[in-house]
Write an enzyme that holds these catalytic residues in place. Structure first.
Site, PDB file in Angstrom:
ATOM      1  CD  GLU A  34      -7.337   1.973   6.607  1.00 47.04           C
ATOM      2  OE1 GLU A  34      -6.279   1.427   6.946  1.00 47.04           O
ATOM      3  OE2 GLU A  34      -8.074   1.553   5.695  1.00 47.04           O
ATOM      4  NE  ARG A  91      -4.131  -0.080   1.576  1.00 45.78           N
ATOM      5  CZ  ARG A  91      -5.230   0.235   0.891  1.00 45.78           C
ATOM      6  NH1 ARG A  91      -5.476   1.497   0.577  1.00 45.78           N
ATOM      7  NH2 ARG A  91      -6.073  -0.705   0.512  1.00 45.78           N
TER       8      ARG A  91
END
Length: 484
Positions: A416, A32
């Protein structure tokens, strides 16, 4: 690689993650970070490599953002230092290189419903950014031992698990004879408001009051093979699974609604029960279209991107390294919010948590044993209520059309994505430090490491006191600082 007028050409980076003594999820965290290292900038040539390092420290695993904020922080640090080398405002460098709608990322995903450039302009206007920037410059001119700084930071965060098989969810919905509804889904409530959103989705789908919908705590005897409540995708996945179950129930209740258009759910359920109609439904959802293949660099990695822009202003005390966040203005694109109150809370909480990550939460290890030295509140500083910006403005993007957003109620994940917005405080501190250093004739480009603790801020000011504290090295030795 960058041209003299500030057009990015290439980005080459090695990303190393301290995985600790076991692998855990460190590989996915690095993935990520690599997929977010472009932040919001269109860089024609990108070559990034990630490695997980096995060390003698504690095992390091998932945290809110999951590598995304770290990747974007690398990019924004690069943007700040490039702007200083070129002698142009970093705000202009960012705007000049932003993705435009239809552009493709370095993992070849087309950007649809792309509103970062729009929000960038809106935040500038709504926060009076350039007027306040002039006031900051005047303040810095007239104050010797305190300096102010500002930063304008954009973000995008991809919503989907990069492990394809995790992008699925199930739900079980029961309608009882008294008209009440019991919902079981695969998400875990941890204070983020997931159950509230799921209750709202079920109530709207079945056309019943919210007070009649009840949530059964997550358990695998009702919903099997649940995915982790993570990746900011839980509302998307579980919400659509619940909706799918409710659609099945609505199909079974349709003949009774046609026959009794004004009937309550209690009356409908009773009539269906007497006709021996099944009032339980198992719902399921899997995210469509996605399926990225690493190495080949093919396929769609994320279903969509949640986006945002933040402006922050800080004041630092150059004698102590202490600082105060004077103001923060955040604008996020969360689509058509299922519950704006929850989303505002998520954005505010994520911002403060990110502010702590980038400014105060320094992790130190004992060199020999690898044990954590910063344990407990005595030496590990998480944000407190005094760290909240003195003026804190949060808004959601409105009055736009989301043409390609096919999520539940056309909402976007919000858990997030806002965390990286806290880095705006870090970059505002860096901007204030530039003013402090310029006052003493220090012109070299500042490399400020995260977190920007008071110690790091103090030794970065470049004033004569710091210079006197520097021990002059002997031949063949490196210079170092003594304690102040």
């Amino acid at each position: 690689g960058v041209t003299k007028d500030g057009k990015l050409l290439a980005f080459d980076a090695d990303v190393y993650a301290n995985g600790g003594h076991t692998q855990d999820l460190s590989g996915a965290v690095v993935e990520r970070a690599l997929s977010h290292i472009d932040c919001v900038y269109n860089i024609p040539n990108v070559y990034v490599r990630g490695r997980v390092c096995k060390t003698n420290t504690v095992s390091n695993t998932a945290f809110r953002g999951f590598g995304g904020p770290q990747g974007m922080f690398m990019c924004e640090s690069m943007m700040s230092e490039v702007a200083d080398h070129l002698g142009i405002p970093v705000e202009e460098l960012r705007e000049r290189n932003m993705y435009q709608p239809g552009d493709k990322t370095h993992f070849r995903q087309e950007l649809r419903d792309w509103f970062v450039p729009l929000m960038y302009q809106q935040v500038i206007e709504e926060s009076s950014y350039w007027e306040r920037r002039k006031a900051v410059e005047e303040y810095n001119r007239t104050h010797k031992w305190s300096k102010r700084g500002m930063a304008l930071i954009p973000t995008k965060f991809g919503i989907s698990f990069t492990a394809l098989h995790l992008n699925q969810a199930g739900a079980l919905v029961h309608i009882y004879q008294d008209g009440s509804v019991l919902v079981a889904h695969g998400g875990t409530e941890m204070g983020q408001g997931l159950h509230t959103k799921m209750t709202m989705i079920a109530a709207e789908a079945l056309q019943v009051p919210q007070s009649d919908v009840h949530i059964s705590e997550t358990a695998t005897n009702t919903v099997a093979n649940t995915s982790a409540t993570a990746a900011s995708a839980s509302s998307d996945l579980n919400g659509y699974a619940i909706y799918n179950a409710c659609q099945q129930l609505n199909e079974r209740l349709k003949p009774y609604r046609d026959r009794m258009p004004r009937a309550t759910m209690k009356e409908l359920a009773r009539a269906a029960y007497m006709d021996r109609v099944n009032l339980s439904a198992n719902g399921f959802y899997k995210t469509p279209d996605i399926g990225y293949v690493w190495g080949e660099n093919k396929g769609q990695m994320f279903f969509y991107f949640t986006q945002g822009v933040t402006a922050a202003e800080v004041e630092i005390d150059t004698l102590t390294g202490d600082w105060t966040c004077l103001r923060a203005d955040i604008k996020m694109d969360v689509g058509r919010s299922i519950n704006p109150a929850i989303d505002y809370g998520q954005i505010e909480g994520a911002f403060i948590q990110g502010q702590g990550l980038f400014t105060t939460e320094e992790i130190l290890f004992h060199r020999g044993s690898g044990q954590i030295a910063t344990r407990g509140p005595g030496n590990y500083k998480i944000p407190g209520f005094r760290d909240i910006p003195q003026v804190f403005n949060v808004s959601l993007l409105k009055d736009v059309e989301w043409e390609n957003l096919r999520t539940i109620q056309r909402s976007r994940g919000v858990g997030e994505p806002p965390l990286f917005m806290g880095s705006a405080v870090f970059f505002a501190i860096r901007d204030a430090l530039k003013a402090a250093r310029a006052q003493w004739g220090v012109t070299d480009v500042l490399q400020l490491h995260s977190p920007a603790t008071p110690e790091r801020i103090r030794v970065s000011c470049g004033d004569p006191i710091i210079e006197r504290a520097r021990v002059q090295p002997k031949d063949g030795e490196k210079s170092f600082f003594v304690s102040i």
